[in-house]
Design a protein around this motif. Structure first.
Motif, PDB file in Angstrom:
ATOM      1  N   LYS A 150     -17.916 -95.983 -10.151  1.00 11.89           N
ATOM      2  CA  LYS A 150     -16.429 -96.556 -10.071  1.00 11.89           C
ATOM      3  C   LYS A 150     -16.011 -97.317 -11.104  1.00 11.89           C
ATOM      4  O   LYS A 150     -14.749 -97.095 -11.356  1.00 11.89           O
ATOM      5  N   ILE A 162     -11.044 -89.597 -10.894  1.00  8.15           N
ATOM      6  CA  ILE A 162     -11.280 -89.617  -9.236  1.00  8.15           C
ATOM      7  C   ILE A 162     -12.654 -89.080  -9.225  1.00  8.15           C
ATOM      8  O   ILE A 162     -13.338 -89.454  -8.258  1.00  8.15           O
ATOM      9  N   TYR A 163     -13.122 -87.958  -9.752  1.00 17.38           N
ATOM     10  CA  TYR A 163     -14.335 -87.531  -9.521  1.00 17.38           C
ATOM     11  C   TYR A 163     -15.407 -88.643  -9.718  1.00 17.38           C
ATOM     12  O   TYR A 163     -16.486 -88.795  -9.009  1.00 17.38           O
ATOM     13  N   TRP A 214     -12.409 -95.880 -12.563  1.00 17.96           N
ATOM     14  CA  TRP A 214     -11.349 -96.646 -12.624  1.00 17.96           C
ATOM     15  C   TRP A 214     -10.470 -96.713 -13.746  1.00 17.96           C
ATOM     16  O   TRP A 214      -9.421 -96.718 -14.065  1.00 17.96           O
ATOM     17  N   THR A 264      -8.856 -93.633 -14.887  1.00 18.66           N
ATOM     18  CA  THR A 264      -7.778 -93.059 -14.205  1.00 18.66           C
ATOM     19  C   THR A 264      -6.642 -94.051 -14.497  1.00 18.66           C
ATOM     20  O   THR A 264      -5.625 -93.577 -14.748  1.00 18.66           O
ATOM     21  N   ILE A 299     -15.067 -91.591  -9.480  1.00 22.70           N
ATOM     22  CA  ILE A 299     -15.055 -92.815  -8.383  1.00 22.70           C
ATOM     23  C   ILE A 299     -15.623 -92.260  -7.273  1.00 22.70           C
ATOM     24  O   ILE A 299     -16.489 -92.765  -6.456  1.00 22.70           O
ATOM     25  N   LYS A 300     -15.539 -91.084  -7.029  1.00 24.24           N
ATOM     26  CA  LYS A 300     -16.071 -90.350  -5.730  1.00 24.24           C
ATOM     27  C   LYS A 300     -17.597 -90.140  -5.844  1.00 24.24           C
ATOM     28  O   LYS A 300     -18.260 -89.978  -4.860  1.00 24.24           O
TER      29      LYS A 300
END
Length: 87
Positions: A53, A45-46, A57, A60, A48-49
């Protein structure tokens, strides 16, 4: 042995998130806590943020699949121990 590997992995993820979050203007305390408790999912998630990405992904999704597989193995084990089986 396996438990200590998981703990070591979460500590490594936590250290990475604390150091890298400062570079991206994110809260190192928040990401350190999330990294320690949620491990690879928090790392994904980090990433991605912080606009990484594709790898975010991938990490994740693989983490979620791994947790679901682990949960299914535990449920199957409990069912077999309780004598329910799937016969």
């Amino acid at each position: 042995m396996e438990g200590s590997f998981g703990l070591l992995l979460n500590i490594v993820i936590t250290i990475y998130l604390v150091i890298d979050s400062r570079k991206h203007g994110k809260s190192p305390v928040l990401w350190g806590i999330l990294g320690f408790f949620f491990g690879a999912i928090a790392l994904g998630i980090y990433l991605i943020k912080t606009d990484r990405k594709v790898i975010g992904w991938i990490i994740t999704i693989i983490s979620i699949i791994g947790y679901i597989a682990l949960l299914l193995v535990i449920i199957l084990g409990v069912a077999l121990i309780m004598g329910g089986g799937f016969s």
